[in-house]
Design a protein around this motif. Sequence first.
Motif, short mmCIF file in Angstrom:
data_model
loop_
_atom_site.label_atom_id
_atom_site.label_comp_id
_atom_site.label_asym_id
_atom_site.label_seq_id
_atom_site.Cartn_x
_atom_site.Cartn_y
_atom_site.Cartn_z
N ASP A 156 -15.45 32.17 0.21
CA ASP A 156 -14.98 30.79 -0.46
C ASP A 156 -15.38 29.76 0.35
N GLY A 157 -15.25 29.85 1.96
CA GLY A 157 -15.47 28.87 2.85
C GLY A 157 -16.95 28.50 2.92
N GLU A 158 -17.77 29.45 3.00
CA GLU A 158 -19.34 29.50 2.99
C GLU A 158 -19.69 28.67 1.75
N LYS A 159 -19.08 28.86 0.73
CA LYS A 159 -19.46 28.14 -0.52
C LYS A 159 -18.96 26.77 -0.63
N HIS A 160 -17.72 26.37 -0.27
CA HIS A 160 -17.30 25.06 -0.31
C HIS A 160 -16.86 24.28 0.68
N LEU A 161 -16.98 24.97 1.92
CA LEU A 161 -16.57 24.21 3.12
C LEU A 161 -17.79 24.08 4.02
N LYS A 162 -18.55 25.04 4.14
CA LYS A 162 -19.70 24.99 5.05
C LYS A 162 -20.47 23.60 5.16
N ASN A 163 -20.86 23.06 3.98
CA ASN A 163 -21.83 22.29 3.96
C ASN A 163 -21.20 20.83 3.99
N ALA A 164 -20.04 20.96 4.50
CA ALA A 164 -19.23 19.54 4.49
C ALA A 164 -20.09 18.68 5.27
N LYS A 165 -19.99 17.21 5.18
CA LYS A 165 -20.70 16.28 6.23
C LYS A 165 -19.59 16.00 7.21
N ILE A 166 -20.31 15.50 8.24
CA ILE A 166 -19.53 15.24 9.23
C ILE A 166 -19.61 13.87 9.63
N TYR A 167 -18.95 12.73 8.99
CA TYR A 167 -18.98 11.37 8.97
C TYR A 167 -19.01 10.89 10.44
N HIS A 168 -19.68 9.94 10.52
CA HIS A 168 -19.65 9.22 11.98
C HIS A 168 -18.36 8.49 12.29
N PRO A 169 -17.95 8.74 13.24
CA PRO A 169 -16.39 8.08 13.54
C PRO A 169 -16.23 6.67 13.33
N ASP A 170 -17.16 5.93 14.09
CA ASP A 170 -17.16 4.46 14.18
C ASP A 170 -17.92 3.74 12.68
N ASP A 171 -18.93 4.35 12.41
CA ASP A 171 -19.63 3.80 11.18
C ASP A 171 -19.18 3.92 10.05
N GLU A 172 -18.56 5.16 9.58
CA GLU A 172 -18.18 5.81 8.28
C GLU A 172 -16.82 5.91 8.05
N LEU A 173 -15.91 6.70 9.25
CA LEU A 173 -14.66 7.10 9.25
C LEU A 173 -13.92 5.78 9.33
N ASP A 174 -14.20 4.87 10.39
CA ASP A 174 -13.33 3.79 10.64
C ASP A 174 -13.09 2.92 9.44
N PRO A 175 -14.13 2.36 8.86
CA PRO A 175 -13.79 1.60 7.59
C PRO A 175 -13.11 2.38 6.73
N MET A 176 -13.54 3.75 6.43
CA MET A 176 -12.95 4.41 5.33
C MET A 176 -11.52 4.63 5.47
N TYR A 177 -11.07 4.73 6.65
CA TYR A 177 -9.47 4.70 6.89
C TYR A 177 -8.88 3.70 6.88
N LYS A 178 -9.63 2.48 7.24
CA LYS A 178 -9.15 1.17 6.94
C LYS A 178 -8.62 1.03 5.63
N MET A 179 -9.57 1.30 4.58
CA MET A 179 -9.62 0.94 3.22
C MET A 179 -8.47 2.21 2.81
N LYS A 180 -8.30 3.30 3.17
CA LYS A 180 -7.22 4.11 3.14
C LYS A 180 -5.83 3.65 3.45
N TYR A 181 -5.83 3.19 4.54
CA TYR A 181 -4.66 2.59 5.08
C TYR A 181 -4.01 1.48 4.26
N PHE A 182 -4.76 0.60 3.78
CA PHE A 182 -4.72 -0.57 3.04
C PHE A 182 -4.15 0.10 1.66
N LEU A 183 -4.93 1.10 0.94
CA LEU A 183 -4.40 1.63 -0.01
C LEU A 183 -2.98 2.23 0.01
N ASP A 184 -2.82 3.22 1.11
CA ASP A 184 -1.39 3.66 1.40
C ASP A 184 -0.45 2.62 1.48
#
Lengths: 158, 443
Positions: free
Chosen positions: B207-235
Amino acid sequence: MKRLLYLLSLILIILSCRKEDVYELNEVHASSYNANKNKLKSSNQFISILYANLFQEALSANELFEISRCIQSIGDKEVAHEIVFSNFMNKNGVIIPSDSVMRDDLDAFIEETYKRFFVRDITEAEREFFISFFESHPYVSAEMVYMAFAMSNEYQYY
Amino acid sequence: MKRREFLKKTAIGGAALSVPFILPSGRLFASSGSRMANHVVFVAFAGGVRQQESVLQQYLDGSQDYPSAGNIMYNLLDGAAPTDKLVYGTNNENNENIPIPKLLSQTLQQQGTLFKEVNASTVGHYAGVNTLLTGNYMYSQGLRAKPLMPTIFEYLRRHTGEKATKCWFVGNGIGNSIPLLDYSEHDNYGSQYGANFLAPTITFGDDGEKHLKNAKIYHPDDELDPMYKMKYFLDNVWYSQGNALPTIGNTVEEKAEIKQFVKDMFVKKENGTIAFPPSASNNDGQTIGYACEVMKRFKPTLTVVYLSNVDGCHANFTSYLQSLHSADHAVGHLWDYIQNNIPEMSGNTSIVVAPEHGRNLESNNIKDANAFYGYDHSDSNARRIFNLMAGPGIDSNLTIGSETNGVGDIVNITPTIAEILGFKQEVINSGFVYNNNSFFDLI
C-alpha cells in the motif's frame, strides 16, 4: 377668510403627499462563517474529499481502502496527510490552476479556493490577508496554496 | 511576629514553593529520579504466548502429548533446544526445518533478570497491550477506543519533557486497534504527550509503495515555510470558531525528519539495506527491522515494539511455534543491533520483554497440517506470562519466581520502565497506575 384658509390647508396637504422611494434588501445566498462545520472527517472521508477536490472525480473503493491503511499506519496524521497529498500532486490528472492563471486574477483564485476546499465564501479579512500574502510572496504557487488548505484544521471538519 | 502574620507568610511561602515551574521544555516539573539508562526498548511480545512453550520449554510435550521438550527461544532464554520433531525455523532444499541459528552469545536471561511466573489478569489482545502500556487494568475499557488511562508515552513526555520523536510505538500492523495506543484520552495527558506510531509493514508495504513512496519532499524554506504560514493563518481563523485537532506535537523540524525518514526507507528497501534480522520472513521480523531503523535515526528514549504473529495459535500450532522461534530471533537481532550499530544507545539501553497474556492449558479442536491442536486464550493458564529485562543497573543472570511461586504482575511493567528512565515517582503521584511497584521492588 375661513374658507380661504381651509382651501389653502387643503392645497398644502395635497401638495405634501408625495410618493416616497421604497428601499428593499436583495436576498444574497452566502454560507455562514464556518459553514457550521462541527464534525471531524473520518480518514476515508478526508481522503475521498481531498481526491475529489484535486482530481474532480471520485476515488475508487480499492484505492480508498489502501490509502486509508497508509494513513492509519502513521501516527502523526498531519505528516500522513502531507505525504498522501504530495503523492497525489505527483500524479497525472490533478486539476489545478497554473501559477500564471493564479497570478493573473488573485482575487478570483482565492475565492474559488475557499469554495473548493472550505465550501464557503471568503471573508474580507481573509481576502485581505491572502492578497497581501501573495503579493509579498511572489513565488507562492497554486500547489502550495492548495496544500495549505488541504492541511488546515477547517478542512478536517464538515 | 504575631501568630496570624506568621501563618499568613508561611502559607504564602508554601504556596509559592508548590506552584509548578514551567520549564523551557514545557513540562511542569523536573523528573525527580535518576536514570538507570537513557533509552528503553520495550518489546510487547504479544499475540498470546503460552508459558509451556516459552519459559517452561516443554515444546510439543506440553501441548501435543508428543515427548519432545526443549527451548525454542534460545536468544532470550537459557536451555537446550529440542532434538526431535522440529517444525520451526527455515526450510532447506529438502524441505526440512532448520532452526534459525542463535544470534546472541549470551541469552537475555543471562544478561538480565527473568521473572518466570507473572500474573496478567486480562486475556484479550487489546486489553492486554493496553495494560502493558498504561500499568492499569481498565476493565471498562472498550475495544476501538483510546486508552482511558495515560500511557507510558504520555508519562514520559509530560514528566520529562521529551520531544515527540524521542518516543516511538512501532506496531506490526494496524489491526486489533493497535494504532489507538499511541496516547490516551485522559484529561490530564492526551495527544500532546503521545508517541509517534508507525506500522512499517503497511507504510513500506504494498500500500505504501503505491500511495506514499512517490511523495514529494518540499523545500523547507522555499515551499514549506510559506505553506505553513498560510496554514497557520487558516488555523488561527478556524480556532476562533472551530474545534482544535488532536496533535502529538511534532515540531515542523520533527515532521520534516519523519518525512525524510519515510522517503529514505523506501530507498533502503529498494537497495535491500533495511536492518532486518538475518531471517525476517514474517511481519514480526520485518517490524523489528524497521524498528532498528527508527532507533538508528531518532535514538528514541522510549521505543515500544509490538509483535503478534504467534496469535496464529488459534488454528495453526505449527505456525505458532515458528512465529515464537522467529520472534525470539528478531528480538535477539534488535538487541544485537542496538549494541553494535547504534553507538549512542549501546551500553545505555535497557530492554524489557513481556507478552500481553498467555494461552489456554487445554487445546481447542482445530488441527493444523501436522495434526497439532490449536490453543485459544480464555482460561487461567492464559493469565500466566513472563517478564524479562536487561540493561545497565539490572541484575544479570537472576531468575525470580517459579511455576508454583508467581512473583509480579503485568501492571508492574509501566512503573519499571518509569524507574529505568527516572520518573517513577511522577507516575506514582499521578495515581493512575494499578500498582506502584516496579519489578525492581519485587526483587
